[in-house]
Design a protein around this motif. Sequence first.
Motif, PDB file in Angstrom:
ATOM      1  N   GLU A  16       0.846  -1.207   0.000  1.00 35.42           N
ATOM      2  CA  GLU A  16       0.000   0.000   0.000  1.00 35.42           C
ATOM      3  C   GLU A  16       0.882   1.259   0.000  1.00 35.42           C
ATOM      4  OE1 GLU A  16      -3.283   2.057   2.887  1.00 35.42           O
ATOM      5  OE2 GLU A  16      -3.103  -0.131   3.008  1.00 35.42           O
ATOM      6  N   LEU A  17       1.940   1.218   0.806  1.00 42.12           N
ATOM      7  CA  LEU A  17       2.848   2.356   0.896  1.00 42.12           C
ATOM      8  C   LEU A  17       3.567   2.605  -0.427  1.00 42.12           C
ATOM      9  CD1 LEU A  17       4.119   4.472   2.843  1.00 42.12           C
ATOM     10  CD2 LEU A  17       5.846   2.770   3.420  1.00 42.12           C
ATOM     11  N   SER A  18       3.897   1.517  -1.137  1.00 40.82           N
ATOM     12  CA  SER A  18       4.627   1.651  -2.404  1.00 40.82           C
ATOM     13  C   SER A  18       3.809   2.373  -3.474  1.00 40.82           C
ATOM     14  CB  SER A  18       5.050   0.273  -2.922  1.00 40.82           C
ATOM     15  OG  SER A  18       3.913  -0.473  -3.325  1.00 40.82           O
ATOM     16  N   GLN A  19       2.475   2.375  -3.317  1.00 42.94           N
ATOM     17  CA  GLN A  19       1.601   3.049  -4.296  1.00 42.94           C
ATOM     18  C   GLN A  19       1.316   4.505  -3.930  1.00 42.94           C
ATOM     19  OE1 GLN A  19       0.809   1.358  -7.104  1.00 42.94           O
ATOM     20  NE2 GLN A  19       2.038  -0.273  -6.185  1.00 42.94           N
ATOM     21  N   THR A  20       1.877   4.966  -2.798  1.00 41.23           N
ATOM     22  CA  THR A  20       1.637   6.343  -2.347  1.00 41.23           C
ATOM     23  C   THR A  20       2.308   7.328  -3.291  1.00 41.23           C
ATOM     24  OG1 THR A  20       1.800   5.480  -0.094  1.00 41.23           O
ATOM     25  CG2 THR A  20       1.803   7.877  -0.331  1.00 41.23           C
ATOM     26  N   PRO A  21       1.605   8.430  -3.657  1.00 44.16           N
ATOM     27  CA  PRO A  21       2.265   9.450  -4.481  1.00 44.16           C
ATOM     28  C   PRO A  21       3.448  10.065  -3.714  1.00 44.16           C
ATOM     29  CG  PRO A  21      -0.119   9.841  -4.312  1.00 44.16           C
ATOM     30  CD  PRO A  21       0.228   8.766  -3.333  1.00 44.16           C
ATOM     31  N   ASN A  22       4.482  10.466  -4.441  1.00 40.01           N
ATOM     32  CA  ASN A  22       5.691  11.070  -3.850  1.00 40.01           C
ATOM     33  C   ASN A  22       6.326  10.180  -2.779  1.00 40.01           C
ATOM     34  OD1 ASN A  22       5.108  13.376  -5.411  1.00 40.01           O
ATOM     35  ND2 ASN A  22       3.820  14.203  -3.780  1.00 40.01           N
ATOM     36  N   ILE A  23       6.330   8.864  -3.016  1.00 42.44           N
ATOM     37  CA  ILE A  23       6.871   7.931  -2.024  1.00 42.44           C
ATOM     38  C   ILE A  23       8.358   8.195  -1.778  1.00 42.44           C
ATOM     39  CG2 ILE A  23       7.166   6.161  -3.835  1.00 42.44           C
ATOM     40  CD1 ILE A  23       6.602   5.499  -0.073  1.00 42.44           C
ATOM     41  N   PHE A  24       9.099   8.557  -2.834  1.00 47.58           N
ATOM     42  CA  PHE A  24      10.541   8.817  -2.691  1.00 47.58           C
ATOM     43  C   PHE A  24      10.792   9.977  -1.726  1.00 47.58           C
ATOM     44  CE2 PHE A  24      14.646  10.296  -4.950  1.00 47.58           C
ATOM     45  CZ  PHE A  24      15.423   9.537  -4.087  1.00 47.58           C
ATOM     46  N   LEU A  47      18.456   5.795  -1.175  1.00 46.68           N
ATOM     47  CA  LEU A  47      18.834   4.942  -2.317  1.00 46.68           C
ATOM     48  C   LEU A  47      19.922   3.948  -1.905  1.00 46.68           C
ATOM     49  CD1 LEU A  47      18.898   7.592  -5.202  1.00 46.68           C
ATOM     50  CD2 LEU A  47      17.215   5.803  -4.866  1.00 46.68           C
ATOM     51  N   GLN A  48      20.813   4.393  -1.008  1.00 45.96           N
ATOM     52  CA  GLN A  48      21.851   3.484  -0.510  1.00 45.96           C
ATOM     53  C   GLN A  48      21.240   2.338   0.296  1.00 45.96           C
ATOM     54  OE1 GLN A  48      24.469   4.901   2.638  1.00 45.96           O
ATOM     55  NE2 GLN A  48      26.183   3.769   1.798  1.00 45.96           N
ATOM     56  N   LEU A  49      20.204   2.649   1.080  1.00 43.90           N
ATOM     57  CA  LEU A  49      19.531   1.608   1.869  1.00 43.90           C
ATOM     58  C   LEU A  49      18.970   0.515   0.969  1.00 43.90           C
ATOM     59  CD1 LEU A  49      17.423   3.299   4.703  1.00 43.90           C
ATOM     60  CD2 LEU A  49      19.307   1.704   4.981  1.00 43.90           C
ATOM     61  N   PHE A  50      18.356   0.924  -0.147  1.00 40.38           N
ATOM     62  CA  PHE A  50      17.762  -0.065  -1.058  1.00 40.38           C
ATOM     63  C   PHE A  50      18.835  -0.766  -1.887  1.00 40.38           C
ATOM     64  CE2 PHE A  50      14.059   2.686  -0.284  1.00 40.38           C
ATOM     65  CZ  PHE A  50      13.128   1.711   0.058  1.00 40.38           C
ATOM     66  N   GLY A  51      19.900  -0.024  -2.235  1.00 39.08           N
ATOM     67  CA  GLY A  51      21.001  -0.608  -3.007  1.00 39.08           C
ATOM     68  C   GLY A  51      20.614  -0.910  -4.440  1.00 39.08           C
ATOM     69  N   GLY A  52      21.572  -1.435  -5.188  1.00 41.61           N
ATOM     70  CA  GLY A  52      21.331  -1.778  -6.587  1.00 41.61           C
ATOM     71  C   GLY A  52      21.258  -3.282  -6.758  1.00 41.61           C
ATOM     72  N   VAL A  53      21.585  -3.737  -7.962  1.00 40.64           N
ATOM     73  CA  VAL A  53      21.527  -5.170  -8.273  1.00 40.64           C
ATOM     74  C   VAL A  53      22.933  -5.639  -8.628  1.00 40.64           C
ATOM     75  CG1 VAL A  53      20.532  -6.923  -9.791  1.00 40.64           C
ATOM     76  CG2 VAL A  53      19.166  -4.936  -9.143  1.00 40.64           C
ATOM     77  N   LYS A  54      23.385  -6.685  -7.946  1.00 41.09           N
ATOM     78  CA  LYS A  54      24.704  -7.251  -8.260  1.00 41.09           C
ATOM     79  C   LYS A  54      24.625  -7.966  -9.609  1.00 41.09           C
ATOM     80  CE  LYS A  54      28.301 -10.252  -6.422  1.00 41.09           C
ATOM     81  NZ  LYS A  54      28.696 -11.192  -5.368  1.00 41.09           N
ATOM     82  N   LYS A  55      25.616  -7.712 -10.485  1.00 43.33           N
ATOM     83  CA  LYS A  55      25.571  -8.302 -11.834  1.00 43.33           C
ATOM     84  C   LYS A  55      26.811  -9.140 -12.099  1.00 43.33           C
ATOM     85  CE  LYS A  55      22.935  -4.415 -13.643  1.00 43.33           C
ATOM     86  NZ  LYS A  55      23.011  -3.580 -12.446  1.00 43.33           N
ATOM     87  N   ALA A 254      11.948  -4.881  -0.059  1.00 42.20           N
ATOM     88  CA  ALA A 254      12.415  -4.457  -1.386  1.00 42.20           C
ATOM     89  C   ALA A 254      13.723  -5.156  -1.763  1.00 42.20           C
ATOM     90  CB  ALA A 254      12.601  -2.942  -1.416  1.00 42.20           C
ATOM     91  N   LYS A 255      14.646  -5.284  -0.789  1.00 41.40           N
ATOM     92  CA  LYS A 255      15.945  -5.897  -1.082  1.00 41.40           C
ATOM     93  C   LYS A 255      15.807  -7.383  -1.399  1.00 41.40           C
ATOM     94  CE  LYS A 255      19.877  -4.426   0.381  1.00 41.40           C
ATOM     95  NZ  LYS A 255      21.072  -3.900   1.011  1.00 41.40           N
ATOM     96  N   GLN A 256      14.813  -8.037  -0.799  1.00 42.99           N
ATOM     97  CA  GLN A 256      14.631  -9.478  -1.035  1.00 42.99           C
ATOM     98  C   GLN A 256      13.818  -9.778  -2.289  1.00 42.99           C
ATOM     99  OE1 GLN A 256      13.935 -11.912   2.822  1.00 42.99           O
ATOM    100  NE2 GLN A 256      13.393  -9.830   3.347  1.00 42.99           N
ATOM    101  N   LYS A 257      12.801  -8.946  -2.558  1.00 36.04           N
ATOM    102  CA  LYS A 257      11.830  -9.313  -3.598  1.00 36.04           C
ATOM    103  C   LYS A 257      11.995  -8.552  -4.919  1.00 36.04           C
ATOM    104  CE  LYS A 257       9.352 -11.968  -0.777  1.00 36.04           C
ATOM    105  NZ  LYS A 257       8.033 -11.746  -0.249  1.00 36.04           N
ATOM    106  N   ILE A 258      12.543  -7.337  -4.885  1.00 35.07           N
ATOM    107  CA  ILE A 258      12.537  -6.493  -6.083  1.00 35.07           C
ATOM    108  C   ILE A 258      13.912  -6.470  -6.745  1.00 35.07           C
ATOM    109  CG2 ILE A 258      11.959  -4.191  -7.012  1.00 35.07           C
ATOM    110  CD1 ILE A 258       9.600  -5.636  -5.600  1.00 35.07           C
ATOM    111  N   LYS A 259      13.963  -6.795  -8.027  1.00 33.27           N
ATOM    112  CA  LYS A 259      15.204  -6.765  -8.811  1.00 33.27           C
ATOM    113  C   LYS A 259      14.967  -5.875 -10.047  1.00 33.27           C
ATOM    114  CE  LYS A 259      17.304  -9.846  -6.222  1.00 33.27           C
ATOM    115  NZ  LYS A 259      18.136  -9.295  -5.175  1.00 33.27           N
ATOM    116  N   PRO A 260      15.222  -4.565  -9.936  1.00 38.59           N
ATOM    117  CA  PRO A 260      14.952  -3.663 -11.069  1.00 38.59           C
ATOM    118  C   PRO A 260      15.914  -3.902 -12.238  1.00 38.59           C
ATOM    119  CG  PRO A 260      16.026  -2.476  -9.275  1.00 38.59           C
ATOM    120  CD  PRO A 260      15.751  -3.857  -8.779  1.00 38.59           C
TER     121      PRO A 260
END
Length: 284
Positions: A16-24, A47-55, A254-260
Amino acid sequence: FEDVEMNEEDEMQILELSQTPNIFDKLSESIAPSVWGYEEIKKSLILQLFGGVKKELSDGSNQRGDIHILLVGDPGVAKSVILGFMSKIAPKGRYVVGKSTSGAGLTATVVKDEFMRGWALEAGAMVLANKGLVCIDELEKMDPQDRSAMHEAMEQQSVTISKANVQASLKAETSVLAAANPKFGRFDPYQPIAQQIDLPPTLINRFDIIFTLRDLPDRKKDARIATHVLSEHIKETETLLISRDLLRKYVAYAKQKIKPTLSKEAIEELKNFYIDLRNKPVPS
């Protein structure tokens, strides 16, 4: 993420929170709310908390997805407050202070095990915070030899130990948030800032973003800081846009489930930014 327990209700709240406007903006405003300003820094920290994707690249080598941030600033600009907050809010967060930290305490060491009558491997903060965040305060006060132990952990994201009869490679997929004071205690307005950061270039290059924080007198800004700090003193409870517990769970989920993945538009945008940044005219 074993210490972050989530049930179905938490998952619904997160979605629900992820769909909030201006979430960033809401997430960044929930970072160290007792510290006034620093909007750009707080956005970088979220952004550092969420991190990126290891490739894994075509030649078999790995490219880290974790972001390293360095805050260099005058005393009293709330660097330690920000680091303390980040270490508590990050899943698997660790906080260490440069003066009382050794290279072995940051990475790993081999110790004599009297019970087993042999050698034992002990993990340091960067290994214990694998998949999390390690906050290093007063980085410039660390012993240079101890600081050099961070190089491998920050870039290759592993810690290799070859001591006594112990040969091991430990994972250290850890984001690093560090804070340091300038060489002279405060920034000197008559010298280039790059010369005032008393850290070796090999270590500076491992940080993706470096922020310089200066404490300059300004009537309007000082009035707003004073109002904010004094209003914090009369509040009985901490008011966050997003509660600390929910923010930790949101990051862990987000770190476990989301891989952008990168889109063509994002690739073009990043390419143009890189070319423009590299070819900016040098001020005379």
